[in-house]
Design a protein around this motif. Structure first.
Motif, mmCIF file in Angstrom:
data_model
loop_
_atom_site.group_PDB
_atom_site.id
_atom_site.type_symbol
_atom_site.label_atom_id
_atom_site.label_comp_id
_atom_site.label_asym_id
_atom_site.label_seq_id
_atom_site.Cartn_x
_atom_site.Cartn_y
_atom_site.Cartn_z
ATOM 1 N N TRP A 261 0.824 -1.218 0.000
ATOM 2 C CA TRP A 261 0.000 0.000 0.000
ATOM 3 C C TRP A 261 0.855 1.264 0.000
ATOM 4 C CZ3 TRP A 261 1.189 3.137 4.028
ATOM 5 C CH2 TRP A 261 1.785 2.536 5.161
ATOM 6 N N ALA A 262 2.113 1.160 0.470
ATOM 7 C CA ALA A 262 2.992 2.326 0.557
ATOM 8 C C ALA A 262 3.685 2.635 -0.758
ATOM 9 C CB ALA A 262 4.033 2.115 1.656
ATOM 10 N N GLN A 264 3.379 3.817 -4.359
ATOM 11 C CA GLN A 264 2.412 4.542 -5.178
ATOM 12 C C GLN A 264 2.425 4.052 -6.625
ATOM 13 O OE1 GLN A 264 4.600 6.042 -3.022
ATOM 14 N NE2 GLN A 264 3.062 6.576 -1.467
ATOM 15 N N LYS A 265 1.345 4.344 -7.332
ATOM 16 C CA LYS A 265 1.206 3.917 -8.725
ATOM 17 C C LYS A 265 2.347 4.438 -9.589
ATOM 18 C CE LYS A 265 -3.851 3.435 -8.803
ATOM 19 N NZ LYS A 265 -5.113 3.934 -9.415
#
Length: 379
Positions: A261-262, A264-265
């Motif tokens: 989750w940490a 980023q895209k």
């Protein structure tokens, strides 16, 4: 005092801990309070109900001052981790981790954009290595300055905003992961709305000389109690937060650890700044295809705690070894033992029944969702 304690580093609050009756223990090269007369269980529950004050001055504070513009510094720091640094707004903080060439985690950390520089907080046990790592890789774009004249306090719990606002009213408008610098009679306070307990709260960097007086003022308030390392550990375990050197290390990737989750895209496959960090090949592959094992919550089905190192099996007798516990103990807010660890992917689904081997006997344990207790951050 035992010789080994006299050789340890001291925080600026050492005398205050002694006056409060703290039990001191060695931790990451420092003499630190593990508990106060209230006891670990009561300290834990007080933080959940009211507000706890933690001395975390052993952690590493570092200022990164750009030598040729903040953009070059952001790009340089971004090359050391899979987390996006460029684009972080001024006055905001983000969680990140340094990775190695094999995709393992060298350390996890917090970094904040304070306008003309970045402020980084790293784990105590890793700070010397982290500072050397940054100095080696960022020397062309930044001055890496360890902060040695400030303490670091954490004020955590549902009453944290009320308590801190009584001394620093400007913090009322802050939301989770905001950072703010405030000039006070105690000197400049560098404040972030963050913490390591799953509760709303703040971390406060303060000049070492004024930290004891500031801490005493907070502790004079009826909502606030001093909290040691024992309750800090049980609080973060209930919140499902990793402890470096236990739940994560140089062999575990961020994806295995459930920290995807940490990332980023923009740093993932197809993103504007895809890859370009140590271990990118492994980490990007795991983001796309999964991992052989992964961090999971574990709920023992008996009253016996399953401590770090407990082996996890897929059958009550015989069977296959499918994982191990990395953090475990009693969850005071839940009134039951809890644990985290790693399980093979085929055994990691929520609800899977497994067995932990405790003192030669296999006891039932169920894979469960993390965190064990919902967080209460102010979004």
């Amino acid at each position: 005092m035992p010789e080994q304690l006299t050789e340890l580093k001291q925080t600026p609050l050492r005398a205050l801990h002694q006056n409060l009756g703290a039990k001191m223990v060695p931790f990451a090269g420092y003499s630190m309070p593990v508990q106060y007369p209230m006891g670990v269980m009561a300290e834990h529950l007080h933080t959940r109900a009211e507000c706890g004050l933690f001395d975390v001055s052993h952690m590493g504070q570092v200022i990164l001052t750009p030598t040729d513009g903040i953009a070059a510094l952001e790009a340089g720091l971004e090359a050391l981790m899979p987390v996006a640094v460029s684009g972080l707004a001024e006055g905001r903080q983000r969680y990140g981790m340094f990775t190695n060439a094999e995709g393992g985690i060298l350390d996890d950390l917090m970094f904040a954009n304070r306008g003309d520089h970045l402020f980084v907080v790293v784990n105590a046990a890793c700070k010397a290595a982290d500072i050397a790592h940054m100095q080696a890789h960022l020397s062309d774009v930044a001055l890496v300055e360890p902060v040695t004249d400030r303490a670091l306090l954490a004020l955590q719990g549902p009453q944290a905003e009320k308590v801190l606002a009584s001394l620093v009213p400007d913090i009322r408008g802050m939301r989770f992961m905001d950072v703010l610098s405030v000039d006070t009679v105690f000197g400049a306070l560098w404040i972030s709305r963050s913490g390591y307990t799953g509760e709303d709260g703040f971390e406060i960097s303060i000049p070492a000389a004024t930290a004891p007086d500031f801490a005493r003022l907070l502790l004079d308030l009826p909502e606030v109690a001093p909290i040691g390392l024992g309750a800090r550990d049980s609080l973060r375990l209930e919140a499902g937060l990793c402890l470096y050197g236990h739940d994560i290390d140089t062999t575990t990737s961020p994806v295995q650890a459930g920290l995807g989750w940490a990332i980023q895209k923009s740093r993932r496959a197809g993103g504007a700044r895809e890859g370009g960090f140590p271990g990118a090949e492994r980490i990007l592959d795991e983001l796309a295809n999964g991992t052989a094992n992964q961090r999971v919550g574990l709920q023992p089905q008996t009253r016996a705690p399953m401590r770090e190192g407990t082996q996890i099996w897929d059958a009550p007798e015989g069977g296959q070894l499918v994982g191990h516990v990395t953090s475990g103990g009693f969850g005071p807010s839940l009134g039951a033992p809890i644990a985290m660890g790693y399980a093979e992917r085929g055994c990691a689904a929520t609800g899977t029944e497994l067995w932990g081997e405790v003192r030669g006997k296999r006891l039932p344990v169920t894979v469960c969702d993390l965190p064990f207790r919902p967080s209460t951050y102010k979004r």
